[in-house]
Each structure stands twice: as C-alpha cells, then as structure tokens.
Design a protein around this motif. Structure first.
Motif, PDB file in Angstrom:
ATOM      1  N   ASN A  69       3.274   5.407 -20.539  1.00  0.00           N
ATOM      2  CA  ASN A  69       3.198   4.043 -21.068  1.00  0.00           C
ATOM      3  C   ASN A  69       3.142   3.008 -19.953  1.00  0.00           C
ATOM      4  O   ASN A  69       2.428   2.009 -20.056  1.00  0.00           O
ATOM      5  CB  ASN A  69       4.393   3.766 -21.981  1.00  0.00           C
ATOM      6  N   SER A 126      -0.250   0.706 -19.565  1.00  0.00           N
ATOM      7  CA  SER A 126      -0.020  -0.724 -19.769  1.00  0.00           C
ATOM      8  C   SER A 126      -0.330  -1.532 -18.516  1.00  0.00           C
ATOM      9  O   SER A 126      -0.918  -2.614 -18.597  1.00  0.00           O
ATOM     10  CB  SER A 126       1.433  -0.968 -20.195  1.00  0.00           C
ATOM     11  N   ARG A 129       0.157  -1.174 -29.714  1.00  0.00           N
ATOM     12  CA  ARG A 129      -1.189  -0.883 -29.221  1.00  0.00           C
ATOM     13  C   ARG A 129      -2.249  -1.580 -30.061  1.00  0.00           C
ATOM     14  O   ARG A 129      -3.278  -2.037 -29.538  1.00  0.00           O
ATOM     15  CB  ARG A 129      -1.426   0.631 -29.205  1.00  0.00           C
ATOM     16  N   LEU A 140       1.906  -5.603 -24.315  1.00  0.00           N
ATOM     17  CA  LEU A 140       1.719  -4.747 -23.148  1.00  0.00           C
ATOM     18  C   LEU A 140       2.992  -4.646 -22.321  1.00  0.00           C
ATOM     19  O   LEU A 140       3.301  -3.589 -21.757  1.00  0.00           O
ATOM     20  CB  LEU A 140       0.558  -5.260 -22.291  1.00  0.00           C
ATOM     21  N   MET A 146       4.959  -1.228 -21.620  1.00  0.00           N
ATOM     22  CA  MET A 146       5.209  -0.876 -20.223  1.00  0.00           C
ATOM     23  C   MET A 146       6.669  -0.500 -19.987  1.00  0.00           C
ATOM     24  O   MET A 146       6.976   0.462 -19.273  1.00  0.00           O
ATOM     25  CB  MET A 146       4.833  -2.051 -19.325  1.00  0.00           C
ATOM     26  N   ILE A 162      -5.175   1.057 -23.147  1.00  0.00           N
ATOM     27  CA  ILE A 162      -4.123   0.727 -24.118  1.00  0.00           C
ATOM     28  C   ILE A 162      -3.780   1.945 -24.962  1.00  0.00           C
ATOM     29  O   ILE A 162      -2.605   2.260 -25.193  1.00  0.00           O
ATOM     30  CB  ILE A 162      -4.578  -0.440 -25.020  1.00  0.00           C
ATOM     31  N   THR A 209      -1.446   5.109 -24.074  1.00  0.00           N
ATOM     32  CA  THR A 209       0.017   5.031 -24.176  1.00  0.00           C
ATOM     33  C   THR A 209       0.491   5.616 -25.492  1.00  0.00           C
ATOM     34  O   THR A 209      -0.284   5.807 -26.435  1.00  0.00           O
ATOM     35  CB  THR A 209       0.487   3.565 -24.079  1.00  0.00           C
TER      36      THR A 209
END
Length: 521
Positions: free
Chosen positions: A277, A281, A342, A389, A393, A502, A505
């Motif tokens: 992730n 991100s 997402r 995002l 992250m 994107i 993730t």
C-alpha cells in the motif's frame, strides 16, 4: 523551549474541544504558509524575472530551487524529530522559514533569490511531515480520516490563495511582498502552536546521522536538477557538462540505494517500500503531484506571456481550483471509512485526466470562462487526491513507522513536484520550437492564405517590417499554445496510467479503514 516538560514515552491522549480546534488550526496554518510559498511565486515569475533582468524560463529556478532543497531536507525529519522532539522541530522550522522568507524578499539579484529560496526550502523540510504527525496525534484514532482531511484542506486552500495573492501583490505592490507576508503569518503560527503543544513534546533520543547517505542524496538530486534546468540551454547531451551531470546523478543514485539498504540508521528507510500500500500510494501520489504541479507552473506563464493576462488575472483564472476542494475535502475525509479509498482516488484521477484534456484543447483565442471552467472541475479532483491516498499509504504500518513513512512520502512527492516543474517547462519550450518550425514551413509565397494575410495587413498601412513582426508574434503565440496543449494532453494520459498504481494497493474500506488509519499514530 528549555522549560518544556519532560518528554513522554507513553502515547498522549487526543486533544478535545477548543484545544483541538486551536491546535489543528495552528498546525495547519503553518502548513498553509509552506504550501502557499510553493504556489504564490508561480504567477509572479514573469514580474520577478523582468525586475531581475533574466528570462521567464530562468525565473522558474525560483520555484524549482525551493522544491528541490525542500525535498532533500524532508528525509532528515525523522532523525531531527527523534533528536529534538516533534514540537521543538516544528516550531524551530517555522521560525527559520520566517527568517528565510524575509531574506528572499530582500534579495537584489536572481542568484541571491535562488540561494535564499534554497535556504527557505531546506528549513521548511520538516514542516509538512511534522504537521501530519502532530495532527494525527491530536485526533482520536477513529477520526484519523478527519485529521487527514483537515490537513488536506490547508494544502488545497493555499494553491487557491497563492496565485490570487501573488498576482495581486505583483501588480499593485512589488514582488518582494509575496515573501514578506510570511513574516507575520509564520510568527503567529509558531506562537499559537507552541501555546497548545508545548506540553505534548515527544520523547527524544540520540541517534547517529547518516552523513554518507545525506551527502549522496544531495549529490544525485542536485546533479539531476541542474541537468534538467540547464539541459535546454546547453543543448542536452551535445554538452559535456550535461553528460557529466547525468553520470553523477545515475552513479550517485545507485550508490545511495546500495548504502541505504545496508545502513543501520538510514536517512531514507527504503524498507517501507516492501509495504504494498505504501509503494502504490507513493507512486500514484508523487507522480500525480509532479504532473499536476508542472501544469500549474506553465499555465500562468502561458496566460501572461502569450495571452496577455496580467498577474492578477492569471491568479484569478487559476483560483477556482480550490473552491470545490475546500467544500468537499472534509466530506471525503469524514466518509472515507464507508467506501473503498481506491475508488475515491480513482475518481479523482479520472477528473484530473478530464481537466487536463480540456486544457489541451485551448486556443490562443480562448475566453476567460473556458480557462476557468477546468479549474472549477479540478476542485473535485483535489478533494479526492491527498486524503484517500494518504490513508492508503499509512494503512498497515506500525505506529513507529509513521514519521519515517510520512517523511519519505513527502520527500518523493516534493521531489517529483520540482522535477515536474523543470521537465514541463523544458518540454514546453521544446514542443513550442517544434511547432514554430512546422508552422513556418507553411509561410511561403506559394501559400495563398499566408500571402493574402500579409497583403491585408499592408493595406491597413503597416510597413513590410511591421507586417513581418506581427506575423512572427502571431506564429509564436500559436506555437507556444500548441506546445502547452501537448503538455496538458500528456499529463492527462499520465493520470489515467497512474490508476494502475492505485489498484496495486489492498483495500482498507469499512471498519478496517478506521483501524488502519487510526494506527497512523
């Protein structure tokens, strides 16, 4: 600051009531000032360049010098925060930013201004990562999305206020005041933050600083940035200097990566990229920001140098970008736990692609509404850009990893912003020159449209030299517009491609989003 209460090792309880509101506003205000300085100079570049006797393209160093030095300083945030404490670091950084801003306003040459902008970017490095950490520690874990939304709003308001303020100051006063206004703003932010957070200092410990890693970082980033900025002027790889800079950048990067992988206390924690992730991100956020920031730089330049906008009008044309962002960012933050982050980020990137495609259709006769409409629409994209995002992250990371993760992600994002600015201005110049050559091929005695146009101008009383000068000016405007269109179109396609990052993730929607985000402190 010496009288600060002993640093506490245990996690502090979140702030509540008025203390939470004032603390969030104070920390966000400093972030606002930092981001404001990234955008306020954009519309003032032609004015600054003219006043200091350099070209508008050389004037863009005022933007890139800040971005690159800021990016280099950000990785030091983790070490500095552990050595001196997050609150001390944040406030010291804010005060030094105020001093550097004053020096920028007092600069008497482009060399002095660039040097002080480098200093300003360097001391500003810890401000944004620390603002995120302090905000996340101020809110309850379940409201981490709200904390990130509050932080995001400040990064959205600044690009709105920056162009308007920068344009208005440039047209009505003098460009140094775009830096002087940071003095009262910064002092107020530092005082109010210290008032709220002085009893919430984090634990400190002495750690060795990765001097080799830092030196390699400065080396390859500086070499790459100078290569990007000087390449057009020195005819790229036909120049020995550019080849040398490219070799230094590549070799420096390779040695930097090797060193950081084996260093016990690295300046950049590359192990974070093992988190799926985090990697996806950061790629989407950083490259997307680079594409966005690059177009934000060339749009006001095109409006002012080719379409005869004043700095104020150029700022007003760009201002609507934050209108819907300010309204919808808090809504997105409060409801992000209900949907797949997402999907939200993907919607944002699709809107970015649409906006940039609309700009790729601009002509030299574009009216003001056509310029402003994409900016209004872009506000929706901005609201769905940072927050989802950032949540993706930080999800899945351990609490002790958050400062390093925040610092590393901001480092890559700001670095991509600086590189994006250099690359887009270089590409714009190159594409404009290509279009100029192609258009000139049609300017000959065998083209009836060309000859009729010249005859009509001469019948109006213009001399042959005046006619040729007017034709050349018209041709340059058309070529520059077509060059800008190419940049906007490529950036539009780039946002579509980044949707792949994107979806690389893992989802964090539902109750897991709140848990993961809550763990962000």
């Amino acid at each position: 600051m010496a009288n600060v209460a002993n640093a506490q090792a245990a996690p502090l309880p979140p702030l509540t009531g008025a203390m939470l509101a004032i603390g969030a506003v104070s920390v966000s205000f400093a972030t606002f000032m930092n981001v404001l300085d990234s955008s306020i100079a954009n519309v003032a570049i032609p004015t600054i360049a003219g006043d200091l006797g350099v070209s508008a393209n050389q004037g863009t160093w005022v933007i890139t010098s800040f971005a690159v030095s800021n990016a280099i300083a950000i990785p030091l945030t983790g070490w500095l925060s552990q050595r001196f404490g997050q609150v001390r670091l944040f406030i010291t950084s804010t005060i030094l930013f105020v001093l550097a801003s004053f020096l920028c306003g007092a600069a008497q040459s482009i060399e002095m201004l660039i040097a002080f902008r480098v200093l300003q970017g360097a001391v500003a490095g810890p401000m944004i990562p620390m603002s995120q950490s302090l905000l996340l520690a101020s809110f309850p874990k379940a409201k981490a999305g709200t904390a990130m939304a509050v932080w995001s709003v400040t990064t959205l308001v600044a690009p709105v206020v920056g162009p308007i303020l920068g344009g208005w100051i440039s047209d009505n006063y003098s460009w140094p005041w775009i830096f002087y206004i940071n003095v009262p703003l910064g002092l107020l932010a530092a005082y109010s933050t210290w008032t709220i957070y002085r009893s919430r200092e984090t634990a400190t410990k002495k750690l060795p600083v990765d001097t080799v890693g830092l030196s390699l970082l400065v080396l390859w980033i500086a070499a790459l940035q100078i290569m990007l900025d000087k390449g057009r002027e020195l005819d790229w790889f036909n120049s020995g200097q550019i080849i040398a800079l490219a070799v230094i950048a590549v070799v420096g990067l390779v040695f930097f990566l090797i060193w950081e992988r084996n260093e016990k206390h690295p300046i950049v924690d590359l192990s974070l990229f093992r988190n799926r992730n985090f990697t996806g991100s950061v790629i989407a956020l950083s490259l997307g920001y680079g594409a966005f920031f690059g177009t934000v730089v060339i749009l006001p330049l095109w409006l002012q140098t080719q379409i005869a906008y004043t700095a104020t009008l150029a700022g007003l044309a760009m201002a609507p970008v934050g209108l819907f962002a300010i309204i919808f960012a808090p809504i997105v933050g409060r409801n992000l736990h209900r949907v797949d982050a997402r999907k939200v980020a993907t919607c944002g990137f699709l809107i970015f692609a649409l906006v940039l495609f609309m700009r790729s259709q601009f002509t030299s006769g574009v009216d003001r509404w056509a310029v402003m409409l994409p900016a209004y629409i872009q506000g929706f994209a901005m609201a769905m850009f940072f927050t989802p995002l950032s949540m993706l992250m930080l999800s899945g990371l351990k609490p002790e990893q958050i400062p390093a993760a925040s610092g590393l992600s901001n480092f890559v994002r700001v670095l991509c912003g600086g590189f994006g600015s250099s690359i887009t201005t270089t590409a714009w110049d190159s594409r404009s020159a290509l279009h100029h050559t192609q258009l000139m091929e049609h300017a000959n005695a065998y083209n009836p449209i060309y000859t009729d146009s010249l005859n009509n101008l001469q019948q109006l009383g213009l001399s042959s030299d005046q006619t040729n000068a007017m034709f050349e000016r018209t041709l340059s405007i058309q070529a520059s517009t077509l060059g800008a269109n190419d940049i906007f179109y490529f950036s539009s396609m780039m946002f579509l491609v980044l949707i792949i990052a994107i979806w690389s993730t893992k989802p964090i929607h539902g109750k897991h989003a709140a848990m993961d985000a809550g763990g962000a402190h």
